[in-house]
Design an enzyme around this catalytic site. Sequence first.
Site, PDB file in Angstrom:
ATOM      1  CE1 TYR A 185      31.116  45.037  43.300  1.00  0.00           C
ATOM      2  CE2 TYR A 185      33.464  44.877  43.804  1.00  0.00           C
ATOM      3  CZ  TYR A 185      32.231  45.494  43.974  1.00  0.00           C
ATOM      4  OH  TYR A 185      32.142  46.577  44.802  1.00  0.00           O
ATOM      5  CE  LYS A 221      30.829  48.211  41.915  1.00  0.00           C
ATOM      6  NZ  LYS A 221      29.586  49.009  41.977  1.00  0.00           N
TER       7      LYS A 221
END
Length: 588
Positions: free
Chosen positions: A471, A475
């Site tokens: 994750y 980003k």
Amino acid sequence: MCACLKKYGAGNGAWAVVTGASGGIGREFALQLAKKGFNVALLGRSTSKLDTVSNELAALPGVKVSVTQHAIDLAGAKDEEWAALEKALSSLNIGVLVNNAGINRVAPYVAGDGKVQAEIVNVNVTAVLRLTSIVLPGMVARNRGLVVSTGSLNGGAAPMPLTTVYSGSKAFLVTWTQALGIELAKMKSAVDVAVINAGYVAGGMAVEAKPSFVTPDGERFVRAVLGRIGLPVGAIGRRFVWTPYWSHALLEFFVRSLGLETLAANATYAGSYPVTSAVVFLMGAYVLGNFSLKFVRMLLQLTVRRGTNLSKYGAGTGAWAVVTGATGGIGREFALQLAKKGFNVVLLGRTPSKLETVSKELATLPGVKVTTTQYTIDFASARDEEWAALEKALLPLDIGVLVNNAGISRIAPFAADDDKDQAEIVAVNVTAVLRLTSIVLPGMVARNRGLVLSIGSLSGGVAPIALSSVYSASKAFLVTWTQGLGDELARTRSAVGVAVINVGYVAGGMADGVDASFMTPNGERFVRAVLGRIGLAGGAIGRRFVWNPYWSHALLEFFVRSFGLETFAAGVMTDSLSKALEERAKTK
């Protein structure tokens, strides 16, 4: 024999797995690791080229190692091919994994092929995750191993237009590696991980590069990597990032120290990489602003200054806003507030009943008369025909704003995580953003009006988080891709704007159990800050195309970056997630 490589089994029957081994840097890794005493597993897509390298290894004078090869196209490998590769590798005592395979495409993003972009993500991101998931558990069990991924100075030091997806993929590797490294360190594992920041290497991906005093060939570059294992050199101060070749190291060090990322990106874009180092060195006395000036500018942006009016993007004139992940949380708030600003709204999400609920909320907003449509799609598993149907539905619309808000995460140690879950995170957080933007952006460019916002996270570079390494890396991808795309559009004098929004904790967002407070906004306060400060960097001041508009998130990013506290911030976040996992385990 290099004593540092003995730590990973050199000369003791251990194996080194090298991807992209059919030529260039990958071939050099294979040759030099064999000379160090590793058996070598060669991975590549061309059987004939792998045969050639195998023959080279067999003919090395004084070197007696075993060699195996496995032909696999990482751009489109099927699950059964991955299963066969896992079966082939599972019996090997693997000491080193070199994630070297990578592909690139030089082309304006707006004219890019969505399938080609997906292939870049498959090779440069998804394949790294899947192969590491296969190899890492064995390394952890043996408490010995090294995972090295070949990165690029484009992955942060110089995000480059025309290669936005490639640059983004290399930023992904940096943040994922940092988060994974922290995770392993917290486990007290002796397994090491690192991303190698590389500049131009003759015989590598930059086909026009020729060997010179500052530009190494593959042999010199790999010798520097293997001779300086564990030394960050030019990436000093950045955990789990190594820039070992001297010219690359000096370039990164001065670019980051003096805040010259934009200069470096522009020089690389202009094709002047060979003189970029000299330019940077001559700029040694040049410092862009100072701490107090930036701090004052940030405070003004968070308090006094107002952002660009949304009328610039068609608010109140019949234009549409497309919002992904619109069934709740931040996505729902974007839909509501953009409708209040006068946009018709397209709601995208995976649950029809929840989309219907939000549609009804929009229809009952007092004094608001806009059109709403909804489209159900699961970005984690959408097929090409579903994307084609969505494109057909969106193309007739005058889209003024796209909000890439949909995202998923998973809190789990990488070594114990399911590679299909990891692939879903990449599919939703990365690939879907690229495909949807590819659909919407050409129309915006043709109308010379539009805004593409992607929801990022402070974990995407400011505080890479162990236990959510994929994750965090997704980003980081968004940041670097957005910066490259923004430069690309600016060079064409397009009025289309792009930005990634750096987000901390938001109540009702992805972080379970987070309550609204003075420091932590709910979705309504957060989205109001975003839409009220369009065009203002806030806490990300000095970083082009990155906005951090909510005051507490902004102050956190500003001080963490200004004082080099990324490692400290990452540790605090990791400890918080570890406690959350422990609490979750107790309740089961």
